[in-house]
Design a protein around this motif. Structure first.
Motif, PDB file in Angstrom:
ATOM      1  N   PRO A  84      36.905  63.002  52.011  1.00 53.26           N
ATOM      2  CA  PRO A  84      36.472  64.097  51.846  1.00 53.26           C
ATOM      3  C   PRO A  84      37.103  65.438  52.486  1.00 53.26           C
ATOM      4  CG  PRO A  84      34.743  62.340  52.085  1.00 53.26           C
ATOM      5  CD  PRO A  84      35.718  62.160  52.562  1.00 53.26           C
ATOM      6  N   THR A  85      37.339  65.198  53.745  1.00 53.30           N
ATOM      7  CA  THR A  85      38.031  66.393  54.645  1.00 53.30           C
ATOM      8  C   THR A  85      39.559  66.823  54.206  1.00 53.30           C
ATOM      9  OG1 THR A  85      38.936  64.985  56.231  1.00 53.30           O
ATOM     10  CG2 THR A  85      36.658  65.705  56.628  1.00 53.30           C
ATOM     11  N   LEU A  86      39.998  66.022  53.226  1.00 55.34           N
ATOM     12  CA  LEU A  86      41.286  66.479  52.710  1.00 55.34           C
ATOM     13  C   LEU A  86      41.034  67.390  51.293  1.00 55.34           C
ATOM     14  CD1 LEU A  86      43.063  62.849  52.338  1.00 55.34           C
ATOM     15  CD2 LEU A  86      43.466  64.678  54.279  1.00 55.34           C
ATOM     16  N   VAL A  87      39.848  67.594  50.854  1.00 55.58           N
ATOM     17  CA  VAL A  87      39.836  68.264  49.708  1.00 55.58           C
ATOM     18  C   VAL A  87      40.040  69.706  49.984  1.00 55.58           C
ATOM     19  CG1 VAL A  87      38.258  68.941  47.855  1.00 55.58           C
ATOM     20  CG2 VAL A  87      38.311  66.431  48.887  1.00 55.58           C
ATOM     21  N   PRO A  88      40.770  70.605  49.218  1.00 56.08           N
ATOM     22  CA  PRO A  88      40.980  71.958  49.469  1.00 56.08           C
ATOM     23  C   PRO A  88      39.663  72.557  48.805  1.00 56.08           C
ATOM     24  CG  PRO A  88      43.001  71.026  48.270  1.00 56.08           C
ATOM     25  CD  PRO A  88      41.901  70.104  48.485  1.00 56.08           C
TER      26      PRO A  88
END
Length: 254
Positions: A84-88
């Motif tokens: 999830p930490t990749l989600v803009p």
């Protein structure tokens, strides 16, 4: 809402309406975001992680409506992946969830500590479940060469420092994959900040579609996303173990 907020929802590719084992002690709904920055060959969410484009994005309004209707039966919401930490615009997505009045757990591999730090400071995540794949030296093999040992160490040590300062906001888990031996598990326990106990998850071999790609077969997507698809259902935590089941849009029904 910032336009990134709606863009973030375009990365939500699956929902599990109720899980009694994903967040210990909580009856939780689970949202799945597509894409991952690692290529773990033992991944149970291989399709979700490696080819998110194969799955339709879930509608923001429909998902929030579903969660709102079910809120009285839920103790929280888990946001998982993929990674999830990749989600803009993730912070805007989490703000939407916070408006429901339910606490959020976020699953992460810990490779983006700056994002974790921002979310922690914003108070949008109650609990971070961090997957420690193994001893640093084994990270290249455990992650399909997704990250080298030195980078894994730098990132996880940053996470460990945050956890030492906010111990109630973190817990750490490791899936005992075949590559890990007893001495490796001891090494992992020794990496954790004082006072933390490692949650050891039993490994179950993934059942994967014959066209699912792993490791060197995976084509890298822009933004550190790795191509795959996903089917909901799980054993213990999205980053560690998940079975494959129904189509995510079917899972989003009322």
């Amino acid at each position: 809402m910032h336009s990134f907020g709606h863009h973030a929802w375009s990365h939500v590719r699956g929902i599990e309406r109720l899980s009694l084992c994903d967040w210990p002690g909580h009856a939780a709904a689970v949202l799945f975001t597509g894409g991952c920055n690692l290529r773990c060959p033992t991944c149970h969410n291989a399709e979700m992680a490696w080819a998110p484009g194969r799955l339709p994005a879930l509608d923001r309004g429909e998902v929030l409506g579903l969660l709102s209707r079910r809120a009285k039966w839920l103790d929280g919401i888990t946001v998982t992946g993929g990674e999830p930490t990749l989600v803009p615009g993730l912070m805007d997505l989490l703000t939407d969830l916070a408006d429901l009045g339910l606490p959020v757990k976020l699953d992460t591999n810990g490779m983006r500590p700056g994002v974790v730090r921002s979310l922690l400071a914003a108070g949008l995540v109650r609990t971070f479940a961090v997957d420690v794949k193994g001893p640093y030296a084994k990270y290249p093999a455990l992650t399909g060469d997704g990250v080298d040992a030195a980078t894994a160490r730098t990132n996880l040590e940053a996470i460990f420092r945050m956890a030492a300062q906010a111990p109630g906001a973190f817990y750490f888990r490791t899936t005992r994959v075949p590559m890990l031996q007893d001495e490796d598990m001891d090494t992992i326990r020794g990496l954790l900040p004082a006072g933390f106990t490692l949650v050891e998850q039993k490994y179950v071999a993934p059942q994967r579609r014959t066209d699912a790609q792993t490791d060197s077969q995976a084509r890298q997507l822009p933004g550190d996303l790795v191509p795959g698809t996903y089917r909901p259902g799980h054993i213990q935590g999205a980053q560690g173990q998940r079975h494959q089941g129904s189509h995510p849009l079917q899972a989003a029904g009322a």
